[in-house]
Design a protein around this motif. Sequence first.
Motif, PDB file in Angstrom:
ATOM      1  N   LYS A  13      -4.960  33.067  90.928  1.00 44.75           N
ATOM      2  CA  LYS A  13      -4.628  31.654  91.053  1.00 44.75           C
ATOM      3  C   LYS A  13      -3.845  31.270  89.816  1.00 44.75           C
ATOM      4  CE  LYS A  13      -8.510  29.855  93.719  1.00 44.75           C
ATOM      5  NZ  LYS A  13      -9.498  28.749  93.737  1.00 44.75           N
ATOM      6  N   PHE A  14      -2.997  30.278  89.946  1.00 43.43           N
ATOM      7  CA  PHE A  14      -2.217  29.777  88.823  1.00 43.43           C
ATOM      8  C   PHE A  14      -2.292  28.260  88.828  1.00 43.43           C
ATOM      9  CE2 PHE A  14       1.710  28.130  86.962  1.00 43.43           C
ATOM     10  CZ  PHE A  14       1.714  28.790  85.741  1.00 43.43           C
ATOM     11  N   ALA A  15      -2.532  27.681  87.681  1.00 47.58           N
ATOM     12  CA  ALA A  15      -2.560  26.219  87.562  1.00 47.58           C
ATOM     13  C   ALA A  15      -1.867  25.822  86.274  1.00 47.58           C
ATOM     14  CB  ALA A  15      -3.996  25.706  87.569  1.00 47.58           C
ATOM     15  N   GLU A  16      -1.319  24.633  86.292  1.00 47.67           N
ATOM     16  CA  GLU A  16      -0.611  24.116  85.131  1.00 47.67           C
ATOM     17  C   GLU A  16      -0.857  22.618  85.054  1.00 47.67           C
ATOM     18  OE1 GLU A  16       3.589  25.335  84.252  1.00 47.67           O
ATOM     19  OE2 GLU A  16       3.948  23.330  85.074  1.00 47.67           O
ATOM     20  N   VAL A  17      -1.117  22.127  83.856  1.00 45.29           N
ATOM     21  CA  VAL A  17      -1.224  20.687  83.612  1.00 45.29           C
ATOM     22  C   VAL A  17      -0.332  20.359  82.426  1.00 45.29           C
ATOM     23  CG1 VAL A  17      -3.556  20.452  84.534  1.00 45.29           C
ATOM     24  CG2 VAL A  17      -3.246  20.910  82.108  1.00 45.29           C
ATOM     25  N   GLU A  18       0.035  19.120  82.348  1.00 41.32           N
ATOM     26  CA  GLU A  18       0.866  18.663  81.241  1.00 41.32           C
ATOM     27  C   GLU A  18       0.083  17.596  80.486  1.00 41.32           C
ATOM     28  OE1 GLU A  18       5.253  18.709  82.135  1.00 41.32           O
ATOM     29  OE2 GLU A  18       4.978  16.606  81.553  1.00 41.32           O
ATOM     30  N   ILE A  19       0.044  17.722  79.154  1.00 41.75           N
ATOM     31  CA  ILE A  19      -0.620  16.714  78.340  1.00 41.75           C
ATOM     32  C   ILE A  19       0.371  16.179  77.316  1.00 41.75           C
ATOM     33  CG2 ILE A  19      -2.909  17.746  78.624  1.00 41.75           C
ATOM     34  CD1 ILE A  19      -2.606  18.781  75.685  1.00 41.75           C
ATOM     35  N   GLU A  20       0.075  15.015  76.819  1.00 38.57           N
ATOM     36  CA  GLU A  20       0.886  14.401  75.767  1.00 38.57           C
ATOM     37  C   GLU A  20       0.066  14.463  74.484  1.00 38.57           C
ATOM     38  OE1 GLU A  20       4.185  12.764  74.149  1.00 38.57           O
ATOM     39  OE2 GLU A  20       4.012  13.163  76.289  1.00 38.57           O
ATOM     40  N   ILE A  21       0.647  15.024  73.430  1.00 44.42           N
ATOM     41  CA  ILE A  21      -0.016  15.064  72.130  1.00 44.42           C
ATOM     42  C   ILE A  21       0.512  13.896  71.302  1.00 44.42           C
ATOM     43  CG2 ILE A  21      -0.317  16.353  69.989  1.00 44.42           C
ATOM     44  CD1 ILE A  21      -0.055  18.928  71.610  1.00 44.42           C
ATOM     45  N   ASP A  22      -0.389  13.018  70.905  1.00 50.54           N
ATOM     46  CA  ASP A  22      -0.022  11.873  70.085  1.00 50.54           C
ATOM     47  C   ASP A  22       0.423  12.372  68.710  1.00 50.54           C
ATOM     48  OD1 ASP A  22      -1.156   9.767  67.915  1.00 50.54           O
ATOM     49  OD2 ASP A  22      -0.415   8.731  69.713  1.00 50.54           O
ATOM     50  N   LYS A  23       1.618  11.974  68.296  1.00 55.02           N
ATOM     51  CA  LYS A  23       2.165  12.459  67.025  1.00 55.02           C
ATOM     52  C   LYS A  23       1.314  12.053  65.828  1.00 55.02           C
ATOM     53  CE  LYS A  23       6.774  13.030  68.753  1.00 55.02           C
ATOM     54  NZ  LYS A  23       8.176  12.800  68.688  1.00 55.02           N
ATOM     55  N   ASN A  24       0.763  10.843  65.853  1.00 56.08           N
ATOM     56  CA  ASN A  24      -0.104  10.400  64.758  1.00 56.08           C
ATOM     57  C   ASN A  24      -1.392  11.217  64.712  1.00 56.08           C
ATOM     58  OD1 ASN A  24       1.685   8.400  63.882  1.00 56.08           O
ATOM     59  ND2 ASN A  24       0.841   6.918  65.331  1.00 56.08           N
ATOM     60  N   ASP A  25      -1.966  11.493  65.870  1.00 57.53           N
ATOM     61  CA  ASP A  25      -3.170  12.316  65.935  1.00 57.53           C
ATOM     62  C   ASP A  25      -2.883  13.723  65.408  1.00 57.53           C
ATOM     63  OD1 ASP A  25      -5.914  12.822  66.679  1.00 57.53           O
ATOM     64  OD2 ASP A  25      -5.110  14.016  68.341  1.00 57.53           O
ATOM     65  N   PHE A  26      -1.721  14.245  65.755  1.00 61.76           N
ATOM     66  CA  PHE A  26      -1.357  15.576  65.285  1.00 61.76           C
ATOM     67  C   PHE A  26      -1.172  15.590  63.769  1.00 61.76           C
ATOM     68  CE2 PHE A  26       1.568  19.125  64.490  1.00 61.76           C
ATOM     69  CZ  PHE A  26       0.802  20.156  65.030  1.00 61.76           C
ATOM     70  N   GLN A  27      -0.548  14.554  63.216  1.00 61.76           N
ATOM     71  CA  GLN A  27      -0.381  14.464  61.761  1.00 61.76           C
ATOM     72  C   GLN A  27      -1.737  14.357  61.064  1.00 61.76           C
ATOM     73  OE1 GLN A  27       2.420  14.999  60.000  1.00 61.76           O
ATOM     74  NE2 GLN A  27       3.296  15.459  62.008  1.00 61.76           N
ATOM     75  N   ASP A  28      -2.670  13.597  61.657  1.00 58.48           N
ATOM     76  CA  ASP A  28      -4.032  13.520  61.111  1.00 58.48           C
ATOM     77  C   ASP A  28      -4.697  14.890  61.141  1.00 58.48           C
ATOM     78  OD1 ASP A  28      -3.782  10.820  60.629  1.00 58.48           O
ATOM     79  OD2 ASP A  28      -4.884  10.212  62.444  1.00 58.48           O
ATOM     80  N   TYR A  29      -4.485  15.620  62.230  1.00 53.81           N
ATOM     81  CA  TYR A  29      -5.042  16.969  62.354  1.00 53.81           C
ATOM     82  C   TYR A  29      -4.522  17.870  61.235  1.00 53.81           C
ATOM     83  CZ  TYR A  29      -5.945  21.617  64.230  1.00 53.81           C
ATOM     84  OH  TYR A  29      -6.355  22.927  64.377  1.00 53.81           O
ATOM     85  N   LEU A  30      -3.232  17.813  60.968  1.00 50.27           N
ATOM     86  CA  LEU A  30      -2.656  18.621  59.901  1.00 50.27           C
ATOM     87  C   LEU A  30      -3.273  18.251  58.548  1.00 50.27           C
ATOM     88  CD1 LEU A  30       1.137  18.625  60.875  1.00 50.27           C
ATOM     89  CD2 LEU A  30      -0.534  20.451  61.223  1.00 50.27           C
TER      90      LEU A  30
END
Length: 109
Positions: A13-30
């Motif tokens: 089986k193959f499945a794919e989803v698309e998500i949006e990564i919030d740029k501010n959240d990503f900067q906080d993660y870094l």
Amino acid sequence: MKVRIQQRSVYHKFAEVEIEIDKNDFQDYLRVNNAPKGATAEDYISDYLIDNEHLYTDSIDDKISKASYEFGFGTDYDANTHYNSHMIDSQSESEWRYECDELKIGGHL
């Protein structure tokens, strides 16, 4: 004389989803993860996705449960779903990848 006939057929089986990564959240993660100054998404996106799997696991589980079985290993190129072309680990029972067209990167999770 008895003869035993056997066959092994592989389906996937193959499945794919698309998500949006919030740029501010990503900067906080870094920042929280002490990424060096100038660190980019290319350097840390797979770590971010692994650490934030709650962003996609439920939706991909739902899609994979509804997907139809297809004959084969699922590692062949398919012009209609080009993301399949990067599924290359035929030794593994399951394979997770990410693709980001905007950054032109992708890889295994």
